[in-house]
Scaffold this active site. Structure first.
Site, PDB file in Angstrom:
ATOM      1  N   CYS A  73      29.232  55.722 -45.123  1.00  0.00           N
ATOM      2  CA  CYS A  73      29.080  55.473 -46.844  1.00  0.00           C
ATOM      3  C   CYS A  73      30.477  55.410 -47.401  1.00  0.00           C
ATOM      4  CB  CYS A  73      28.378  56.996 -47.389  1.00  0.00           C
ATOM      5  SG  CYS A  73      29.109  58.444 -46.972  1.00  0.00           S
ATOM      6  N   HIS A 124      27.771  62.710 -49.656  1.00  0.00           N
ATOM      7  CA  HIS A 124      27.554  61.165 -49.690  1.00  0.00           C
ATOM      8  C   HIS A 124      27.776  60.290 -50.851  1.00  0.00           C
ATOM      9  CE1 HIS A 124      25.308  57.530 -47.939  1.00  0.00           C
ATOM     10  NE2 HIS A 124      24.552  57.525 -49.151  1.00  0.00           N
ATOM     11  N   HIS A 136      24.845  51.759 -51.072  1.00  0.00           N
ATOM     12  CA  HIS A 136      25.160  52.910 -50.387  1.00  0.00           C
ATOM     13  C   HIS A 136      24.891  52.241 -48.572  1.00  0.00           C
ATOM     14  CE1 HIS A 136      21.473  55.278 -49.441  1.00  0.00           C
ATOM     15  NE2 HIS A 136      21.187  54.230 -50.511  1.00  0.00           N
TER      16      HIS A 136
END
Length: 165
Positions: A73, A124, A136
């Site tokens: 990510c 994240h 993402h």
């Protein structure tokens, strides 16, 4: 043959690795940071971010990766920033939490970084687009676009930051 306990153990380890793939972070700063290059609307806008997505769509998740063979990510955010803005930002999710300044969820704009707490230590990051969507990389589906309203992401939303203009 595998025992049920061994199979269950492998599944639990795989889930834990997935949920903690991105790094943890301290609370973000609430003032603009000088750690980013100058961000311009001409380069860091939704149309260009979506064009970047078209080139990277489906690239698999790979912890520590930053190429078409796989990315994580924070690596995806670094790549997008380098290619669209031409500057550099820190590599890890933890470091990225200190960039820019916090913005309210109701004030999100294309290019804002959105952060999530995926587990006790897991974090994240993604890039906000519009209409509550963000870009993402998923550990199961690779580079993709998801909704902030998704049943998985909604309760895990942590905060958003806007890179310095």
């Amino acid at each position: 043959m595998f025992s049920f306990a061994r199979v269950l153990n492998v599944i639990v380890v795989a889930v834990l690795l997935t949920l903690t793939a991105c790094s943890s972070a301290p609370p973000p700063q609430s003032t603009p940071s000088s750690k980013t290059s100058k961000v311009t609307q001409a380069n860091w806008n939704e149309a260009r971010i979506r064009a970047f997505y078209q080139q990277w769509q489906g690239v698999p998740y790979r912890l520590g990766g930053m190429d078409k063979r796989g990315t994580d990510c924070s690596g995806l955010v670094v790549l997008a920033y380098q290619l669209l803005v031409g500057g550099s930002i820190p590599r890890t999710t933890e470091q990225q939490t200190s960039l820019g300044y916090k913005v309210a969820k109701s004030e999100l704009q294309a290019g804002d970084l959105v952060f999530f707490k995926t587990s006790w230590r897991g974090r994240h990051v993604g890039i906000y687009l519009s209409n509550r969507q963000f870009l993402h990389v998923s550990s199961s589906r690779g580079v993709m676009i998801s909704s902030l309203d998704n049943v998985y992401w909604q309760p895990r939303y942590w905060f958003a930051s806007r890179l310095v203009n």
